[in-house]
Design an enzyme around this catalytic site. Structure first.
Site, short mmCIF file in Angstrom:
data_model
loop_
_atom_site.label_atom_id
_atom_site.label_comp_id
_atom_site.label_asym_id
_atom_site.label_seq_id
_atom_site.Cartn_x
_atom_site.Cartn_y
_atom_site.Cartn_z
N TYR A 73 0.83 -1.20 0.00
CA TYR A 73 0.00 0.00 0.00
C TYR A 73 0.87 1.26 0.00
CZ TYR A 73 -3.30 3.55 1.58
OH TYR A 73 -4.05 4.70 1.69
N LYS B 175 0.99 4.31 -2.85
CA LYS B 175 0.73 5.72 -2.57
C LYS B 175 1.91 6.60 -2.99
CE LYS B 175 -2.73 5.22 -2.45
NZ LYS B 175 -3.94 5.90 -2.99
#
Length: 257
Positions: free
Chosen positions: A153, A157
């Site tokens: 994740y 990002k």
């Protein structure tokens, strides 16, 4: 009055941003993963102009979302809000053979950026977790590393910031920025998240439509309507270009000049 398309707006922060913009008198087109959720989205934001549907975990479906959007005409702004979180305990592959998190959080906004007619403004949803993202480009697909959902994740990002800043450099006529909405108690963030849920969608809505000079910038990273310094890696132009080149190879879609 602006016309705005928001991905992942059937619930969560995307839906909240849509509600804010509709309340301000803007024209908003929603996006949902499938037809059922599309109907739910229109009922939740009754002032929305329309909704498009398509599962962003599939590259073909994402291309179709772009085609649906283009058939509706040109937009003033696109908010790339859709995303999945860090709770995947194993490396889940999509129909295209790519990691699920990478496909939705990185590849989907790249495809939509490349294929949707250029708007005046682009907003990408980042996260403070981008600071822990791996700045390397040699294992984007997690074939060499042992899977860690939170790390995947964070990587994605960081990719979103690379995309926002890389597009800002390549498209000087488009205002392209990234947003950290805070750690908020959405389904992704979890019930214990400490930040202000009401404040979370305001920055992306502001960047999409405001005439405020502070919002009329490009290549910036914001938290609660204030500029914030991103990680050193996020500002590296070589890495920005490297991610865009990798996305071009993986998708077969070239980002227009």
């Amino acid at each position: 009055m602006s016309r705005v398309f928001i991905t992942g707006s059937a619930d969560g922060l995307g839906q909240m941003a849509a509600e804010l913009l509709v309340a301000q008198g803007h024209r908003v087109v929603l996006h949902a993963r499938n037809e059922k959720r599309a109907g739910d989205a229109m009922r939740a934001v009754p002032g929305a102009e329309a909704v498009v549907s398509g599962d962003l975990s599939s590259m073909d479906a994402t291309r179709d979302v772009a085609e649906q959007v283009n058939r509706l005409g040109r937009f003033d702004a696109v908010i790339h809000n859709a995303g999945v979180g860090y709770r995947e305990s194993r490396r889940i592959e999509t129909i295209d053979g790519l990691p699920h998190v990478f496909t939705i959080n990185t590849i989907a906004p790249y495809i939509l950026t490349a294929l949707i007619e250029k708007p005046e403004r682009l907003v990408y949803l980042g996260s403070g977790m981008h600071e822990g993202g791996d700045p390397g480009l040699d294992d984007l697909l997690w074939k060499q590393r042992r899977w860690q959902g939170a790390s995947a994740y964070s990587d994605s990002k960081l990719h979103d910031l690379w995309l926002a800043f890389g597009v800002a450099r390549r498209w000087p006529g488009v205002l392209s920025n990234a947003v950290h909405p805070g750690w908020v108690p959405t389904r992704m963030g979890g019930a214990g998240a400490p930040d202000d849920m009401k404040a979370a969608p305001r920055t992306q809505a502001w960047l999409a439509v405001s005439d405020d000079p502070a919002a009329s910038v490009t290549g910036e990273y914001f938290f609660h309507m204030k500029p914030r310094k991103p990680s050193v890696a996020a500002s590296d132009e070589r890495l920005q270009d490297g991610l865009i080149a990798a996305c071009e190879r993986l998708t077969g879609i070239r980002l227009p000049n």
